[in-house]
Motif scaffolding. Structure first.
Motif, short mmCIF file in Angstrom:
data_model
loop_
_atom_site.label_atom_id
_atom_site.label_comp_id
_atom_site.label_asym_id
_atom_site.label_seq_id
_atom_site.Cartn_x
_atom_site.Cartn_y
_atom_site.Cartn_z
N LEU A 14 0.83 -1.20 0.00
CA LEU A 14 0.00 0.00 0.00
C LEU A 14 0.87 1.25 0.00
CD1 LEU A 14 -2.76 -0.98 2.61
CD2 LEU A 14 -2.80 -1.24 0.12
N GLY A 86 -7.07 2.98 3.91
CA GLY A 86 -6.28 1.82 4.31
C GLY A 86 -7.11 0.81 5.08
N MET A 99 3.97 -1.44 3.45
CA MET A 99 3.32 -0.14 3.26
C MET A 99 4.40 0.93 3.18
SD MET A 99 -0.08 -0.34 5.73
CE MET A 99 0.84 -0.53 7.27
N ALA A 109 0.46 5.08 7.48
CA ALA A 109 0.95 3.71 7.40
C ALA A 109 1.34 3.18 8.77
CB ALA A 109 2.15 3.64 6.44
#
Length: 335
Positions: A14, A86, A99, A109
């Protein structure tokens, strides 16, 4: 017949963008449609205290005020949207291999990884507003050239704020010297544009504000990451001693963001699908130029449209992304 994702589950990393990625009604098409996203945003506005109502109104406005790009709105709102997106992706059952966040995106994150709680994160956002509002009038400048192309302009007034790619840099400084640097660069034929920011983040201009934020960081419980986070400040996996160091976190807003070398490290360690879980596709555009992506070893997918295109576009983009990642049929994201 099994779908490609059923045959070989995608390894997902991510990406979370930071200051400059904000735009009016970013991800607002998911509000009231995705239960997880909506709950996360409502909790965020509640944890932002008295400022939460005004920030929510700015977010949902088609034409927000000039304060939208100020630290008082942009930073807590970007943190909230990154965090909510997220959480939505994790609720799909995605287990990220890693991440990576840019600027305030790294804080999102870290929160998702369990380094700190969301409650503490929004308390720190409230404190960031207090500390940074009084910094000198400044900004950041996106420059399409190499470090050698700006080296002669860097000094006491203009600073390197980020290395996003080999020829994609951010400069920061107070308004007048930054504008002079932009004039010089344009005179050389270098493409540059102002980033949507009213503070000179990631430069010595905000050193005092970063130092003023340290007491609140010292009051924050910090723990090890439960999901691997790559830090654009260490240019590698976030680990001790940095992960539990309040000074490391307090300094982030004043230190350069080394996104390009950190992305390079992540993609050296992992072949994966890079899913940009934030507004716009600025990080996706950078990642698409990486050699491992060009060669097809890794892929890139933005969760949302590149800019404000309406609520339906947000929904359709998320449906497509969820289908690509999980094989779920394309329908409105109710999770």
């Amino acid at each position: 017949m099994a779908t490609p994702t059923e045959e070989r589950p995608l390894r997902v990393a991510l990406l979370f963008p930071g200051q400059g990625a904000q735009h009016p009604r970013m991800a607002a098409g998911l509000y009231g449609e995705s239960e997880v996203f909506t709950k996360a945003m409502d909790e965020a506005f509640g944890m932002l205290g008295e400022a939460g109502t005004g920030i929510r109104a700015e977010w949902l406005s088609e034409q927000p005020s000039d304060n939208y790009d100020d630290v008082s709105v942009a930073q807590p709102l970007l943190y909230a949207v990154d965090l909510a997106l997220g959480r939505m992706v994790l609720d799909w059952g995605v287990q990220p291999v890693a991440m990576l966040g840019h600027s305030v995106g790294e804080l999102a994150a870290a929160t998702l990884a369990g380094v700190l709680s969301a409650e503490d994160g929004f308390r720190l956002m409230r404190d960031r507003t207090r500390c940074f509002t009084g910094t000198p009038d400044g900004g950041m400048l996106a420059v399409a050239t190499s470090l050698d192309g700006v080296r002669d302009l860097l000094g006491t007034d203009v600073h390197l704020a980020a290395v996003n790619a080999a020829r994609q840099l951010l400069l920061a400084g107070e308004r007048e010297p930054l504008d002079r640097a932009a004039g010089v660069l344009r005179g050389r034929g270098v493409v540059c544009r102002d980033v949507r920011a009213r503070q000179a983040f990631h430069s010595p201009v905000v050193d005092g504000a970063a130092a003023a934020s340290l007491p609140q960081w010292r009051a924050t419980a910090l723990g090890p990451a439960r999901i691997t986070v790559y830090s654009a400040y260490t240019q590698g996996v976030l680990a001790e001693p940095h992960v539990i160091d309040p000074g490391f976190w307090a300094r982030q807003a004043a230190e350069p963001v080394m996104f390009a070398p950190t992305l390079d490290r992540l993609l050296t360690d992992h072949d994966c699908l890079l899913l940009e879980a934030g507004p716009g596709n600025s990080l996706s555009m950078l990642a698409r130029r990486h050699p491992t992506v060009v060669r097809g070893r890794s892929r890139v997918l933005p969760l949302l449209p590149d800019r404000q295109r309406g609520d339906l576009a947000d929904l359709e983009s998320v449906r497509s992304a969820r289908h690509a990642v999980t094989g779920t049929p394309r329908r409105a994201p109710k999770s």
